[in-house]
Scaffold this active site. Sequence first.
Site, PDB file in Angstrom:
ATOM      1  N   CYS A 107       0.890  -1.171   0.000  1.00  0.00           N
ATOM      2  CA  CYS A 107       0.000   0.000   0.000  1.00  0.00           C
ATOM      3  C   CYS A 107       0.921   1.211   0.000  1.00  0.00           C
ATOM      4  CB  CYS A 107      -0.885  -0.007   1.236  1.00  0.00           C
ATOM      5  SG  CYS A 107      -1.674  -1.609   1.547  1.00  0.00           S
ATOM      6  N   LYS A 113       7.779   5.539   2.371  1.00  0.00           N
ATOM      7  CA  LYS A 113       8.427   4.286   2.797  1.00  0.00           C
ATOM      8  C   LYS A 113       9.043   3.548   1.598  1.00  0.00           C
ATOM      9  CE  LYS A 113       5.388   3.908   6.784  1.00  0.00           C
ATOM     10  NZ  LYS A 113       4.347   4.905   6.383  1.00  0.00           N
ATOM     11  N   ASN A 181      -4.915   8.292  13.723  1.00  0.00           N
ATOM     12  CA  ASN A 181      -4.974   8.615  15.155  1.00  0.00           C
ATOM     13  C   ASN A 181      -5.118  10.118  15.345  1.00  0.00           C
ATOM     14  OD1 ASN A 181      -2.095   9.773  16.020  1.00  0.00           O
ATOM     15  ND2 ASN A 181      -1.793   8.203  14.443  1.00  0.00           N
ATOM     16  N   CYS A 226      -0.950   3.421  11.658  1.00  0.00           N
ATOM     17  CA  CYS A 226      -0.857   4.592  12.538  1.00  0.00           C
ATOM     18  C   CYS A 226      -2.148   4.689  13.337  1.00  0.00           C
ATOM     19  CB  CYS A 226      -0.541   5.869  11.767  1.00  0.00           C
ATOM     20  SG  CYS A 226      -1.733   6.255  10.498  1.00  0.00           S
TER      21      CYS A 226
END
Lengths: 295, 160
Positions: A107, A113, A181, A226
């Site tokens: 993803c 990343k 979050n 996250c």
Amino acid sequence: MMSGREFFISRYQELGWKYEDVELKQAIRINSMNAEKASLLKRLESRGIKLEKIPFLEDGYWVCKSEFSVGATSEYLLGLYSIQEAAAQIPATLFTGLKDKTVLDACAAPGGKTVQLADLMKNTGAIIALDIEKRRLTALSNQLERCRVENTITYNLDARQVSRLDIKFDRILLDVPCSGNFATDKDWFKRRTITDVGRNAKLQREILTRATRVLKDDGEIVYSTCSLEPEENEFNIDWAVKNLNVQVEEVRCHGEKAPTSIFGKHLKGSIKNCRRIWPGRTQGFFVCKLKKVCA
Amino acid sequence: MKPITDFARQLDSNISLDEDLTVRKKNRYFLLNENLKRLASKDFFHAGICLGKEIDGVFFPSFNLLAMIADKRANKVIVDEKTEWLFICGRDVFKRGIIRVIGSMKKGSYTLILNSYSECLGFGQALSDLHEAKEGAVVNNILDIGDFLRREKSSVKTRS
């Protein structure tokens, strides 16, 4: 009602964390493939950018002071560093021996990343980067171009359909879609309900299932979110260990050992090898490493 | 791949690409290695190094291609820090901001623009003979790395 600030905060309290407001510091990661660390730090310092080394990361720095956006310097535009939140820099570093490997970033967009993986791989081997949204793949391509990444192939593909590519992977990064979050979204408590969490958890299990099918024996998966919600984290990994022929590996990284007893449920002991990061100096985060057990 | 070699020639450079590993996908060109070529299926979105794209018969290089050419013999203008900043903001290069000129710099010739670290910032076209010009804008900005920010902005606009 299974939503709202009080509901979620009481859950965190049950997990042993007392809610506090957080103000996140912007972080950068030096692309070691493109930049010599000491000389880049000097260049940024000469521009009046004050950085602080992030103690738990090799190439990560917090931005303490800058008169202008660190996303508009020529060093950034030349791909010498990337802007990447501190906790988000952890997952890619947990793999062992990335050089020359075939790696799946399931993803991938917007690509922070992916670029970090390429950097750790020194542009060797191959990264197959997927994203379900074509628009986000354009952002990913821009990142790859800016950071001079040469070892990546991207596809507009749902991670659950990865087997279509007919490739077996040595390493798989599952930075799965999640509920997020409150530290990175000021309206998080207003927007999220436990139904969203359940829906995301289901999707994450589907992605985990499909990913393990294309992972080589002894291959590694790093799973991260996250989200602070156990349904998307510890519960999913406990389910994976029981159903997908994987085991949780010990990792050395920032964060607390994950709890093995949550909301009255007792999880596999190895779940403690996962890392839960409560918001503070970083955003909230969860990460673990799974290894496929030889058939 | 003719559009790429033709473009390099405009910079007074020469680039040779392995034809077997250079792939055209719709209007974009990519350079793969053997490993990526083995793994890539036809429907990829991006693979290896993007070299540029062709729109209405005109070739637009990627920054990766410019960096590849910058490693070779080519027309190059090295600029000072202030000019570097102005250039990546889309401005032309003024004579007073030039530290060094490498290669042919006749009016109309194409040149890479490099900073004092020899990092490629983009390319432009000489507005006058760089060796003779005394002052004023001497290189017209055609493409600069500030384009990455402009792309982000335009994608945000498209979304909103």
